[in-house]
Design a protein around this motif. Structure first.
Motif, PDB file in Angstrom:
ATOM      1  N   GLU A   1      -9.661   4.760  -1.347  1.00  0.00           N
ATOM      2  CA  GLU A   1      -8.369   5.501  -0.299  1.00  0.00           C
ATOM      3  C   GLU A   1      -8.977   6.851  -1.520  1.00  0.00           C
ATOM      4  O   GLU A   1      -8.486   8.198  -1.005  1.00  0.00           O
ATOM      5  CB  GLU A   1      -7.647   4.659  -2.240  1.00  0.00           C
ATOM      6  CG  GLU A   1      -6.040   5.775  -2.432  1.00  0.00           C
ATOM      7  CD  GLU A   1      -5.021   4.677  -2.445  1.00  0.00           C
ATOM      8  OE1 GLU A   1      -4.195   5.582  -2.837  1.00  0.00           O
ATOM      9  OE2 GLU A   1      -5.164   3.662  -3.463  1.00  0.00           O
TER      10      GLU A   1
ATOM     11  N   GLU B   1     -10.407   8.976   1.020  1.00  0.00           N
ATOM     12  CA  GLU B   1     -10.073   9.601   2.210  1.00  0.00           C
ATOM     13  C   GLU B   1      -8.419  10.344   1.558  1.00  0.00           C
ATOM     14  O   GLU B   1      -8.560  11.909   2.563  1.00  0.00           O
ATOM     15  CB  GLU B   1      -8.359   8.049   2.225  1.00  0.00           C
ATOM     16  CG  GLU B   1      -7.103   8.748   3.441  1.00  0.00           C
ATOM     17  CD  GLU B   1      -7.599   9.308   4.945  1.00  0.00           C
ATOM     18  OE1 GLU B   1      -7.359   9.758   5.442  1.00  0.00           O
ATOM     19  OE2 GLU B   1      -9.307   8.655   4.867  1.00  0.00           O
ATOM     20  N   TYR B   2      -8.369  10.606  -0.379  1.00  0.00           N
ATOM     21  CA  TYR B   2      -7.685  11.880  -0.527  1.00  0.00           C
ATOM     22  C   TYR B   2      -8.850  13.229  -0.256  1.00  0.00           C
ATOM     23  O   TYR B   2      -7.981  13.910  -0.097  1.00  0.00           O
ATOM     24  CB  TYR B   2      -6.888  11.311  -1.317  1.00  0.00           C
ATOM     25  CG  TYR B   2      -5.704  10.774  -1.445  1.00  0.00           C
ATOM     26  CD1 TYR B   2      -4.432  11.508  -1.090  1.00  0.00           C
ATOM     27  CD2 TYR B   2      -5.031   9.332  -1.855  1.00  0.00           C
ATOM     28  CE1 TYR B   2      -3.269  11.089  -1.506  1.00  0.00           C
ATOM     29  CE2 TYR B   2      -4.209   8.545  -1.563  1.00  0.00           C
ATOM     30  CZ  TYR B   2      -2.945   9.975  -1.274  1.00  0.00           C
ATOM     31  OH  TYR B   2      -1.983   8.808  -1.317  1.00  0.00           O
TER      32      TYR B   2
ATOM     33  N   ARG C   1     -11.407  13.750   1.404  1.00  0.00           N
ATOM     34  CA  ARG C   1     -11.033  14.223   3.213  1.00  0.00           C
ATOM     35  C   ARG C   1     -10.373  14.723   3.649  1.00  0.00           C
ATOM     36  O   ARG C   1     -10.635  15.604   3.951  1.00  0.00           O
ATOM     37  CB  ARG C   1     -10.994  13.088   4.429  1.00  0.00           C
ATOM     38  CG  ARG C   1     -11.915  13.051   5.358  1.00  0.00           C
ATOM     39  CD  ARG C   1     -11.314  12.038   6.391  1.00  0.00           C
ATOM     40  NE  ARG C   1     -10.654  11.331   6.392  1.00  0.00           N
ATOM     41  CZ  ARG C   1      -9.633  11.982   6.909  1.00  0.00           C
ATOM     42  NH1 ARG C   1      -9.637  13.010   7.353  1.00  0.00           N
ATOM     43  NH2 ARG C   1      -8.498  11.315   7.046  1.00  0.00           N
ATOM     44  N   ARG C   2      -8.964  14.527   3.227  1.00  0.00           N
ATOM     45  CA  ARG C   2      -8.026  15.170   4.006  1.00  0.00           C
ATOM     46  C   ARG C   2      -7.910  16.487   3.097  1.00  0.00           C
ATOM     47  O   ARG C   2      -7.678  17.488   3.852  1.00  0.00           O
ATOM     48  CB  ARG C   2      -6.812  14.853   3.106  1.00  0.00           C
ATOM     49  CG  ARG C   2      -6.544  13.143   4.195  1.00  0.00           C
ATOM     50  CD  ARG C   2      -4.916  12.078   4.162  1.00  0.00           C
ATOM     51  NE  ARG C   2      -4.121  12.883   3.787  1.00  0.00           N
ATOM     52  CZ  ARG C   2      -2.985  13.284   4.002  1.00  0.00           C
ATOM     53  NH1 ARG C   2      -3.043  11.894   2.500  1.00  0.00           N
ATOM     54  NH2 ARG C   2      -1.709  14.524   2.927  1.00  0.00           N
TER      55      ARG C   2
END
Length: 127
Positions: free
Chosen positions: A89, A92-93, A95-96
């Motif tokens: 998670e 993912e944060y 990467r964004r």
């Protein structure tokens, strides 16, 4: 689990330190979303390294060098501290977040929690 996301910018790219209004708008929307999700504990950008200093300690003692840090191509541009379920998670944060920039690296590091200390201390005494 808490993770520290450190973003690093190439200090030689002027746009990295002079964001466009469009970039500021996109970054603001992302930060509002992360804040609303409840995972963001803290997050800040920092000024250029020319406004900072580097402190080093070695066998000879402590030295302080004023910025800029010419030996570094990438310098810290800011950080975010998030509280997420796991490393995936956090990635993912990160990467964004990275997708907002034309060029950036984002280092993801798990924060040592109090409950981790017993394991860390056990590793030191086991050897």
């Amino acid at each position: 689990m808490r993770y520290l996301m450190i973003h690093k910018l190439d200090e030689s790219i002027p746009e990295a330190w002079n964001p466009s209004p469009e970039f500021i708008e996109k970054m603001g929307a992302y930060m509002e979303e992360v804040q609303a999700s409840g995972v963001l504990l803290a997050g800040e950008g920092v000024h250029r390294s020319s406004e900072g200093a580097l402190i080093r300690k070695d066998a000879k003692g402590v030295s302080v060098t004023d910025g800029p840090f010419s030996e570094a191509r990438e310098v810290i541009g800011g950080f975010a501290l998030v509280n997420v379920a796991d490393k995936a998670e956090a990635i993912e944060y990160g990467r964004r977040f990275a997708e907002l920039f034309p060029e950036v690296s984002v280092e993801i590091r798990r924060v040592v929690e109090e409950e981790d200390l017993a394991e860390l201390l056990g590793d030191q005494t086991a050897g």
